[in-house]
Design a protein around this motif. Sequence first.
Motif, mmCIF file in Angstrom:
data_model
loop_
_atom_site.group_PDB
_atom_site.id
_atom_site.type_symbol
_atom_site.label_atom_id
_atom_site.label_comp_id
_atom_site.label_asym_id
_atom_site.label_seq_id
_atom_site.Cartn_x
_atom_site.Cartn_y
_atom_site.Cartn_z
ATOM 1 N N PRO A 58 0.819 -1.216 0.000
ATOM 2 C CA PRO A 58 0.000 0.000 0.000
ATOM 3 C C PRO A 58 0.852 1.265 0.000
ATOM 4 C CG PRO A 58 0.079 -0.941 2.198
ATOM 5 C CD PRO A 58 0.776 -1.924 1.293
ATOM 6 N N ASP A 59 0.380 2.307 -0.674
ATOM 7 C CA ASP A 59 1.066 3.597 -0.660
ATOM 8 C C ASP A 59 0.714 4.402 0.582
ATOM 9 O OD1 ASP A 59 2.297 3.130 -3.126
ATOM 10 O OD2 ASP A 59 0.534 3.868 -4.216
ATOM 11 N N TYR A 97 -5.222 9.332 10.917
ATOM 12 C CA TYR A 97 -3.894 9.713 10.424
ATOM 13 C C TYR A 97 -3.562 8.869 9.209
ATOM 14 C CZ TYR A 97 -3.267 11.982 14.976
ATOM 15 O OH TYR A 97 -3.411 12.779 16.086
ATOM 16 N N GLU A 98 -2.931 9.506 8.227
ATOM 17 C CA GLU A 98 -2.394 8.772 7.085
ATOM 18 C C GLU A 98 -0.945 8.411 7.377
ATOM 19 O OE1 GLU A 98 -4.916 11.090 3.555
ATOM 20 O OE2 GLU A 98 -2.725 11.087 3.563
ATOM 21 N N VAL A 99 -0.593 7.164 7.117
ATOM 22 C CA VAL A 99 0.797 6.724 7.281
ATOM 23 C C VAL A 99 1.382 6.473 5.900
ATOM 24 C CG1 VAL A 99 2.339 5.025 8.323
ATOM 25 C CG2 VAL A 99 0.226 5.674 9.503
ATOM 26 N N PRO A 144 8.487 9.990 1.393
ATOM 27 C CA PRO A 144 8.491 11.455 1.511
ATOM 28 C C PRO A 144 8.655 12.148 0.164
ATOM 29 C CG PRO A 144 9.909 10.451 3.164
ATOM 30 C CD PRO A 144 9.537 9.361 2.217
ATOM 31 N N SER A 145 9.351 11.493 -0.752
ATOM 32 C CA SER A 145 9.587 12.124 -2.058
ATOM 33 C C SER A 145 8.290 12.303 -2.849
ATOM 34 C CB SER A 145 10.575 11.280 -2.879
ATOM 35 O OG SER A 145 10.064 9.964 -3.072
ATOM 36 N N ALA A 146 7.251 11.557 -2.506
ATOM 37 C CA ALA A 146 5.982 11.659 -3.228
ATOM 38 C C ALA A 146 5.078 12.754 -2.672
ATOM 39 C CB ALA A 146 5.238 10.319 -3.168
ATOM 40 N N LEU A 147 5.510 13.396 -1.565
ATOM 41 C CA LEU A 147 4.690 14.435 -0.964
ATOM 42 C C LEU A 147 4.780 15.731 -1.755
ATOM 43 C CD1 LEU A 147 5.438 13.962 2.863
ATOM 44 C CD2 LEU A 147 3.483 13.110 1.567
#
Length: 398
Positions: free
Chosen positions: A279-280, A297-299, A303-306
């Motif tokens: 899962p992403d 909360y999203e886990v 970080p590079s996809a933010l």
Amino acid sequence: MNPMRMRMDPLTLLRDFTIRGDLDKIVRLNGNFRFGEDYTFPCSLETAYRSTKGNRYTLETLVHYIKNHHLKHTEYFQNTLALGIPSVTLPDRKPILNYLQGILSTTDSIEYLPEQPSIPDEPSSHQQHSQFPNSDEIITELESPPLDFISMIRTAEKPLKDRESLLECKNRDFYSVLVAATKREEERQRAESHQRKDGLVAKSRLLGSADDFGGDEMGYDHQTPKPKMHLKIGEGVPIILVPSAFQTLITIYNVKDFLEDGVYVPTDVKVKAMKGAKPDCVTVQKKLSRDRAVTAYEVRDKPSALKPEDWDRVVAVFVLGKDWQFKDWPFKDHVEIFNKITGFFMRFEDDSIESAKTVKQWNVKIISISKNKRHQDRAAALEVWDRLEEFVRSRSHS
């Protein structure tokens, strides 16, 4: 003259016929019972035997019972129900049987009506003739008795259910009711759980629950759904970052088990059991206390996809203890990172001190768990939640 014939008492006659083994000589004819060739009584006639419930048993009830007393009470009750005959209650079965079979000579349950005439010991021939007519006269008189409207009503009644019949119902018990109710409750909770896992539902709950982030101080007016200003933690569901490397204890594979259920499951175990692609994003909520689980909360572990605006929603990070984890993060150093984001470092309690040497230089909460004592995981998960919720509150008010 036969004293039984003289008394004309249906209860005593029924007892006499039972003791002599002449029950087959009691024959029902239309609405009457004929006792041999001497007496006839209405089926609905109330006898002198009073039940524990207070009513008097009818002759029909007692005749049917003494002829079917060998049946188990549940079978007997179903039989009377089908025939529309009032049944003998369970507490009365044994005393009635003992009396009618001659084991008991009398019982307190027998109450003769006071208006019954007493029979003199040595009646004169004239008295005998006037008070006790011959058998033909008795039959004629009793075949046309005075109308007893109460008995007629009771005879027409057909009881369907009472407390006793419910308890004696075949193939039914209260345990199955409990199991069915428990199953429905579990299904309801499971449905609610699926809704909580939906990211859109989680987002709406977050935006609609200002009390959990400080009420009006968050910038919400309880009377109007529109926010008065932007959330300090960014619009949308808060984000928790975890490492993508397997050498850390908490990953996107096992973070839900740990934070929601308070159980640590090794990543490799979760990967082997997982079906489908990695899962992403995983949604987690606090379910380890009695607090209302409204904050989701999203886990994520990429970080590079933010997007730039997503970084405003990042509230926590589980650290590896390695500097390269923060490469390309939009912060100048560790000080700025852990001022804006609360950090956690998970370790086994018997790991060497060297493993946490670098982390101790950062503003990070170290959480220790046991390698084998899984019952201690819950306390560690609550420790994470306490630190996280305190941080979110302070950041929302800043």
